[in-house]
Design a protein around this motif. Structure first.
Motif, short mmCIF file in Angstrom:
data_model
loop_
_atom_site.label_atom_id
_atom_site.label_comp_id
_atom_site.label_asym_id
_atom_site.label_seq_id
_atom_site.Cartn_x
_atom_site.Cartn_y
_atom_site.Cartn_z
N ALA A 231 0.84 -1.20 0.00
CA ALA A 231 0.00 0.00 0.00
C ALA A 231 0.87 1.25 0.00
O ALA A 231 1.86 1.33 0.75
CB ALA A 231 -0.92 0.00 1.22
N PRO A 232 0.55 2.26 -0.81
CA PRO A 232 1.35 3.48 -0.84
C PRO A 232 1.03 4.36 0.38
O PRO A 232 0.05 4.12 1.09
CB PRO A 232 0.88 4.16 -2.13
N ARG A 233 1.84 5.38 0.59
CA ARG A 233 1.62 6.23 1.75
C ARG A 233 0.30 7.00 1.66
O ARG A 233 -0.25 7.42 2.68
CB ARG A 233 2.79 7.21 1.92
N GLN A 234 -0.23 7.16 0.45
CA GLN A 234 -1.52 7.83 0.31
C GLN A 234 -2.69 6.97 0.81
O GLN A 234 -3.79 7.46 0.96
CB GLN A 234 -1.79 8.21 -1.15
N SER A 235 -2.45 5.68 1.02
CA SER A 235 -3.49 4.80 1.55
C SER A 235 -3.52 4.97 3.07
O SER A 235 -2.77 4.32 3.80
CB SER A 235 -3.19 3.35 1.17
N ARG A 236 -4.42 5.83 3.57
CA ARG A 236 -4.37 6.21 4.98
C ARG A 236 -5.70 6.01 5.71
O ARG A 236 -5.87 6.47 6.84
CB ARG A 236 -3.93 7.67 5.10
N GLY A 237 -6.65 5.31 5.07
CA GLY A 237 -7.95 5.10 5.70
C GLY A 237 -8.08 3.73 6.34
O GLY A 237 -7.16 2.91 6.31
N PRO A 238 -9.26 3.44 6.90
CA PRO A 238 -9.48 2.20 7.66
C PRO A 238 -9.93 1.03 6.78
O PRO A 238 -10.86 0.29 7.15
CB PRO A 238 -10.57 2.61 8.65
N ASN A 239 -9.32 0.84 5.62
CA ASN A 239 -9.70 -0.28 4.77
C ASN A 239 -9.50 -1.59 5.53
O ASN A 239 -8.41 -1.87 6.04
CB ASN A 239 -8.87 -0.27 3.48
N ALA A 240 -10.56 -2.40 5.59
CA ALA A 240 -10.52 -3.59 6.45
C ALA A 240 -9.48 -4.60 6.02
O ALA A 240 -8.80 -5.20 6.85
CB ALA A 240 -11.92 -4.22 6.48
#
Length: 687
Positions: free
Chosen positions: A642-651
């Motif tokens: 996951a890149p650093r822009q992936s910052r949410g609560p994706n399960a």
């Protein structure tokens, strides 16, 4: 008279009123109770103004000279060139369970159409023609099939390092003719056709499909007649039979039908090639991870360097070392020595034994490159036998080479002796068989000669696996795969290009035979630089290998490659026996598939982010091929990508989920945000 040939999901029904039989139904399986007499009556057309008083039959071989307005199924002549227009009459039907032979005759001629139901769900069709005197055949179609009245045609186009592009064409009055005249199946026009129904997608809708199993090129005719009927013909290229003879036959035409979209076609073709067509030396043997040295050294062979590569490859998980072009004759580049299949003692003073001993000491098997069908003008073979060349001596060369005339028994005997001697001297379990030159003439005898050479070598060395390579994916068809065990899909190791190519080729080819390698950091055919994780996962989708200078790897790259290779080896047994199903992605930037185990107990999703999405967040990805009421545990194998822009609560980034097959196939899964050149890998287990 009426007949039917059935598989689990497909029926071909036929009838005759005295002439060559015709297909009155081809499609999804009909009920056993279907009344074929009524079906034949239902297939009768009306007549109207401007037509003949009897509608000419769209038979298994529409006849010239019988007022048929479309393309005929055969074009014949006497040995002296005089046109031959026989009037065939149906004679008899023969066959056993699942096999039907329909025999029609004319004075001095016997025309036989063979249909056979295969346990893999396909039906194969073949035409045979015999004569009581030598005649000439300009065109002979495999049994002609009617095409549906709705939908579109999907066939395949490509080029070197850009194979397997799907081309969609609407039906229209007139003819769509496709002809491959390069002497091989060809990147340009591989011998496949899908007839997709209205609204057909990967996962839903009806489709029919055909695959002509011949390695010497083909001709396809898809025609809408003036009266509205549609026909599809496949055969050898026009004029490929260059000599008069008394016996002729087409290759097998493989037919399948689907009510589950394009994936139903893919399932049938994949299983048919893997489980019927390919003759495995040891079907239980796992598909070994390759290391091929081509893009590491090209022609520059040095024992110490190659031994080092073997050591590094084994440490990363490779199980087979393949020595590519450059080991024979005086082969320092591509200008010489094809045809001289003896070890180059300048490079290999002790032969290949030292390298093979080292490879074996590492627990790997050994493979070797050949290109037996070709010859360089700068070779001992050519200097001794210029008369062995196919076509004129003043022809334009291709890659500095010419083609040997394999219709000549003495040519095949020479090649058999040379190649067999190498395979007998060295413990070689694998041959990469290349074919880098287009043929200067179209000649079916060349393909028959190549088949004979393959068959003799296979009989003499039954434990040796063979890969078919032809400038990459230039010879991929069931004819060559009846004699080989792997195809090189493309000379491009660019993982972005491979992502798309592999997805489209999966409509026809199973994982077990589709070679895919992790290429160099700086791709040699596109110039792209792509992350190791993406390169590794794309290769792990199919029969995995590496092809690079392994000394370029950073510590992190080596760890990533080793980790993905270990995952492939843990999962290959069920993946290679499973089915690849393409997913209908709602995001055109994502190319995705699910591979489902044969028993349905597990699956893996590969979702490749090929470019930046237009929307900010990933769209749900709907799966397919699962049991609606079953429960599955799904987990993301590689959250570290996951890149650093992936910052949410994706399960899925944080752990597994348990969902029903219905939920996974209707609502789908939400993947994390991804940069281009990211492959998400989601594993599923049925509870």
């Amino acid at each position: 008279m009426h007949w039917r040939v059935d598989t689990q999901g497909q029926t071909i029904a036929l009838a005759t009123e005295g002439g060559i039989p015709e297909v009155i139904y081809w499609g999804p399986a009909l009920p056993e109770a279907e009344d074929l007499g009524q079906l034949a009556l239902a297939a009768r057309h009306d007549l109207t103004g401007g037509m003949l008083d009897i509608l000419p039959s769209l038979s298994l071989s529409p006849e010239p000279g019988r007022a048929f307005q479309g393309q005929p199924g055969h074009m014949l002549a006497e040995a002296d060139g005089t046109a031959l227009l026989p009037a065939f009459r149906f004679d008899r039907a023969e066959g056993t369970a699942g096999r039907l032979e329909l025999i029609s005759t004319a004075p001095g001629l016997v025309l036989t159409h063979v249909l056979q139901a295969r346990t893999t769900g396909t039906i194969t069709l073949q035409t045979r023609l015999s004569a009581d005197r030598p005649i000439r055949v300009q065109w002979l179609a495999a049994p002609v099939l009617p095409a549906p009245q709705s939908g579109e045609m999907i066939d395949v186009h490509g080029k070197w390092v850009g194979e397997f592009h799907l081309i969609r064409s609407p039906w229209a009055p007139g003819i769509r003719t496709r002809e491959a005249r390069t002497g091989r199946s060809g990147q340009e026009h591989p011998p496949y056709l899908i007839l997709a129904g209205e609204g057909c997608t990967n996962t839903r809708g009806e489709a029919l499909a055909l695959h002509y199993g011949w390695s010497g090129g083909h001709r396809m005719i898809a025609e809408e007649l003036p009266d509205g009927r549609r026909q599809v013909q496949f055969g050898h290229p026009l004029g490929a039979e260059t000599e008069a003879g008394t016996r002729f036959e087409t290759a097998e035409l493989i037919a399948c039908a689907s009510t589950t979209g394009l994936n139903g076609i893919a399932t049938l073709f994949q299983s048919d090639l893997r489980d019927r067509v390919v003759q495995w030396p040891d079907a239980a043997r796992p598909r070994p991870v390759h290391y091929n040295c081509w893009e590491a050294v090209y022609f520059d062979h040095k024992l110490d360097v190659l031994a080092e590569f073997a050591t590094r490859a084994a440490a990363l998980g490779a199980e087979r070392f393949v020595l590519d072009d450059g080991w024979f004759g005086k082969r320092d580049d591509d200008t010489s020595s094809l045809g001289d299949w003896a070890i180059d003692r300048r490079k290999w003073p002790e032969g290949l034994h030292p390298l093979i001993r080292h490879v074996h000491s590492l627990g790997m098997s050994f493979g070797l490159w050949f290109e037996p069908e070709m010859v360089n003008p700068d070779s001992d073979l050519y200097r001794a036998h210029p008369d062995w060349v196919l076509g004129p001596l003043d022809q334009t060369t291709g890659r500095n080479q010419m083609v040997l005339n394999l219709a000549l028994p003495e040519v095949r005997e020479s090649l058999f002796r040379q190649v067999s001697a190498v395979l007998a001297e060295y413990p070689i379990d694998y041959v990469k068989w290349d074919h880098n030159r287009l043929l200067p003439v179209v000649d079916a005898a060349q393909t028959r000669g190549a088949y004979d050479l393959f068959d003799r070598l296979r009989a003499a060395h039954p434990s040796v696996e063979i890969e078919s390579c032809a400038s990459g994916g230039g010879r991929i068809d069931s004819g060559i795969l009846a004699r080989t065990h792997r195809v090189w899909l493309s000379d491009s190791n660019d993982a972005l290009e491979r992502l798309r190519m592999q997805a489209d080729a999966a409509l026809f080819l199973p994982s077990a035979i589709t070679g895919s390698h992790v290429g160099p950091r700086h791709c040699h055919t596109s110039g792209r630089v792509l992350p190791m994780a993406f390169r590794s996962w794309v290769a792990a989708q199919r029969h995995m290998g590496f092809e690079m200078d392994l000394r370029e790897l950073t510590e992190d790259e080596a760890l990533t490659l080793g980790r993905v290779t270990a995952w492939y080896k843990e999962n290959r047994a069920w993946m290679m026996a499973g089915t690849i199903l393409r997913l209908d992605s709602d995001d055109p930037a994502v190319t995705a598939e699910v591979q489902v185990a044969a028993d349905g107990g597990r699956f893996v999703v590969f979702a490749g982010q090929a470019e930046t999405s237009r929307q900010s967040l990933p769209r749900p990805l709907r799966l397919t091929g699962l049991e609606p009421d079953a429960r599955y545990t799904v987990s993301l194998r590689n959250p570290e990508d996951a890149p650093r822009q992936s910052r949410g609560p994706n399960a899925l980034k944080n752990g597994p989920l348990t969902l029903t097959g219905r939920m996974l196939m209707t609502k789908g899964i939400l993947l994390p945000v991804a940069w281009p050149a990211t492959m998400w890998v989601v594993e599923g287990l049925k509870l």
